[in-house]
Design a protein around this motif. Structure first.
Motif, PDB file in Angstrom:
ATOM      1  N   UNK A  45      -1.170   2.445   1.377  1.00 19.36           N
ATOM      2  CA  UNK A  45      -1.559   2.664  -0.034  1.00 19.36           C
ATOM      3  C   UNK A  45      -2.392   3.972  -0.248  1.00 19.36           C
ATOM      4  N   UNK A  46      -3.573   3.939   0.679  1.00 27.82           N
ATOM      5  CA  UNK A  46      -4.699   5.024   0.758  1.00 27.82           C
ATOM      6  C   UNK A  46      -3.733   6.222   0.803  1.00 27.82           C
ATOM      7  N   UNK A  47      -2.831   6.654   1.640  1.00 22.16           N
ATOM      8  CA  UNK A  47      -2.242   7.627   1.952  1.00 22.16           C
ATOM      9  C   UNK A  47      -1.385   8.166   0.914  1.00 22.16           C
ATOM     10  N   UNK A  48      -0.680   7.284   0.128  1.00 21.34           N
ATOM     11  CA  UNK A  48       0.258   7.574  -1.133  1.00 21.34           C
ATOM     12  C   UNK A  48      -0.678   7.950  -2.146  1.00 21.34           C
ATOM     13  N   UNK A  49      -1.723   7.053  -2.485  1.00 27.19           N
ATOM     14  CA  UNK A  49      -2.635   7.752  -3.672  1.00 27.19           C
ATOM     15  C   UNK A  49      -3.200   9.055  -3.376  1.00 27.19           C
ATOM     16  N   UNK A  50      -3.772   9.238  -2.257  1.00 35.00           N
ATOM     17  CA  UNK A  50      -4.176  10.341  -1.763  1.00 35.00           C
ATOM     18  C   UNK A  50      -3.250  11.643  -2.035  1.00 35.00           C
ATOM     19  N   UNK A  51      -1.966  11.312  -1.771  1.00 36.63           N
ATOM     20  CA  UNK A  51      -0.868  12.437  -1.935  1.00 36.63           C
ATOM     21  C   UNK A  51      -0.459  12.686  -3.377  1.00 36.63           C
ATOM     22  N   UNK A 110      -8.033  -2.663  -1.520  1.00 33.26           N
ATOM     23  CA  UNK A 110      -6.440  -2.375  -1.989  1.00 33.26           C
ATOM     24  C   UNK A 110      -6.500  -2.515  -3.418  1.00 33.26           C
ATOM     25  N   UNK A 111      -6.186  -1.914  -4.551  1.00 34.74           N
ATOM     26  CA  UNK A 111      -6.228  -2.103  -5.978  1.00 34.74           C
ATOM     27  C   UNK A 111      -5.352  -3.331  -6.017  1.00 34.74           C
ATOM     28  N   UNK A 112      -5.641  -4.277  -6.997  1.00 34.86           N
ATOM     29  CA  UNK A 112      -5.108  -5.285  -7.418  1.00 34.86           C
ATOM     30  C   UNK A 112      -3.532  -4.805  -7.979  1.00 34.86           C
ATOM     31  N   UNK A 113      -2.965  -5.899  -8.067  1.00 36.24           N
ATOM     32  CA  UNK A 113      -1.236  -5.512  -8.550  1.00 36.24           C
ATOM     33  C   UNK A 113      -1.514  -4.755  -9.867  1.00 36.24           C
ATOM     34  N   UNK A 114      -2.377  -4.939 -10.944  1.00 34.25           N
ATOM     35  CA  UNK A 114      -2.291  -4.585 -12.257  1.00 34.25           C
ATOM     36  C   UNK A 114      -2.800  -3.085 -12.178  1.00 34.25           C
ATOM     37  N   UNK A 115      -3.687  -2.565 -11.262  1.00 32.88           N
ATOM     38  CA  UNK A 115      -4.013  -1.449 -11.063  1.00 32.88           C
ATOM     39  C   UNK A 115      -2.880  -0.755 -10.095  1.00 32.88           C
ATOM     40  N   UNK A 116      -2.259  -1.293  -9.257  1.00 33.40           N
ATOM     41  CA  UNK A 116      -1.229  -0.456  -8.750  1.00 33.40           C
ATOM     42  C   UNK A 116      -0.305  -0.062  -9.649  1.00 33.40           C
ATOM     43  N   UNK A 117       0.252  -0.977 -10.585  1.00 31.02           N
ATOM     44  CA  UNK A 117       1.192  -0.641 -11.752  1.00 31.02           C
ATOM     45  C   UNK A 117       0.593   0.412 -12.555  1.00 31.02           C
ATOM     46  N   UNK A 118      -0.683   0.453 -12.711  1.00 35.70           N
ATOM     47  CA  UNK A 118      -1.170   1.469 -13.536  1.00 35.70           C
ATOM     48  C   UNK A 118      -0.945   3.121 -12.978  1.00 35.70           C
ATOM     49  N   UNK A 119      -1.505   2.900 -11.597  1.00 40.15           N
ATOM     50  CA  UNK A 119      -1.206   3.925 -10.645  1.00 40.15           C
ATOM     51  C   UNK A 119       0.034   4.536 -10.750  1.00 40.15           C
ATOM     52  N   UNK A 135       0.994   6.111 -13.917  1.00 42.60           N
ATOM     53  CA  UNK A 135       0.482   7.371 -14.118  1.00 42.60           C
ATOM     54  C   UNK A 135       1.085   8.501 -13.541  1.00 42.60           C
ATOM     55  N   UNK A 136       1.580   8.339 -12.328  1.00 39.47           N
ATOM     56  CA  UNK A 136       2.130   9.268 -11.486  1.00 39.47           C
ATOM     57  C   UNK A 136       3.557   9.311 -11.649  1.00 39.47           C
ATOM     58  N   UNK A 137       4.135   8.545 -12.350  1.00 34.78           N
ATOM     59  CA  UNK A 137       5.616   8.276 -12.477  1.00 34.78           C
ATOM     60  C   UNK A 137       6.215   8.009 -11.353  1.00 34.78           C
ATOM     61  N   UNK A 138       5.836   7.062 -10.731  1.00 38.33           N
ATOM     62  CA  UNK A 138       6.534   6.283  -9.445  1.00 38.33           C
ATOM     63  C   UNK A 138       6.503   4.850  -9.880  1.00 38.33           C
ATOM     64  N   UNK A 139       7.043   4.183  -8.630  1.00 36.70           N
ATOM     65  CA  UNK A 139       7.267   2.865  -8.753  1.00 36.70           C
ATOM     66  C   UNK A 139       6.117   2.217  -7.747  1.00 36.70           C
ATOM     67  N   UNK A 140       5.713   0.992  -8.020  1.00 35.48           N
ATOM     68  CA  UNK A 140       4.960   0.174  -7.231  1.00 35.48           C
ATOM     69  C   UNK A 140       5.696   0.220  -6.037  1.00 35.48           C
ATOM     70  N   UNK A 141       6.637   0.055  -5.481  1.00 33.28           N
ATOM     71  CA  UNK A 141       7.315   0.100  -4.127  1.00 33.28           C
ATOM     72  C   UNK A 141       6.980   1.544  -3.586  1.00 33.28           C
TER      73      UNK A 141
END
Length: 203
Positions: free
Chosen positions: A8-14, A46-55, A58-64
């Motif tokens: 998750x850390x690497x994906x958020x950074x990218x 790790x961001x919680x589920x709600x924040x993961x969905x927000x992220x 925001x970037x136009x990707x899926x939680x998966x």
């Protein structure tokens, strides 16, 4: 065992760097502190589920996408910065066209109601106004060197507008003011670029 913190850390950074956002800008959009974003990117939490969905939204990707280490196609992430740039270009273009629309309305209205013969100046004044709008957008969107380009256009278009308005043969001397102004802009652009690079290294 899958190390989701690291993934998750690497994906958020990218995703953040692809836009690009600073940690502070991402935090602001998520209504979190930049310290929280820093912890996510270091894999300390790790961001919680709600924040993961927000992220993801925001970037136009899926939680998966955020939970996957390998993205074979990688098309979704690559399309994010392109789409954002496209949207920004549309917004900036519409804003400038609105300025020219106002100028056209003034041109037609004054042309029908007055005997003023220099109505074309309304379009000349559009250039510095559009430059100001683009400078504001570049400052918001961190346009970098583009900002200095629009500042240069603003300086010279203001001088040109004054010259054309005055219409005096000797008024060409006003362009002399633009020379030191342009030198200052060029010097500041180099200085600003170095500061921006230092900021990026500290992120």
């Amino acid at each position: 065992m899958t190390d989701y913190k690291r993934i998750i850390a690497n994906n958020i950074i990218e995703l953040r760097k692809a836009v690009p956002f600073t940690q502070a800008e991402l935090a602001e959009r998520l209504n979190y502190s930049d310290k929280a974003v820093s912890k996510w990117e270091r894999g300390e939490s790790i961001p919680d589920v709600i924040v993961l969905k927000q992220i993801a939204d925001l970037f136009g990707v899926t939680v998966d996408y955020l939970l996957e280490e390998v993205h074979p196609l990688n098309a979704t992430m690559q399309s994010v910065p392109r789409q954002i740039k496209k949207n920004r270009l549309i917004v900036a273009s519409l804003s400038c066209m609105l300025v020219f629309l106002v100028a056209t309305v003034l041109f037609v209205t004054l042309g029908l109601t007055t005997d003023f013969h220099r109505l074309w100046l309304a379009y000349v004044y559009c250039v510095p106004v559009c430059s100001i709008i683009l400078i504001v957008f570049c400052s918001i969107w961190r346009g970098g060197k583009l900002n200095y380009l629009f500042i240069s256009i603003l300086v010279w278009s203001v001088l040109a507008s004054i010259y054309l308005t005055v219409g005096n043969y000797q008024s060409w001397l006003i362009f002399v003011i633009g020379v030191p102004g342009q030198i200052i802009i060029l010097l500041w652009s180099g200085f600003g670029a170095r500061i921006f690079k230092k900021e990026k290294k500290t992120k």
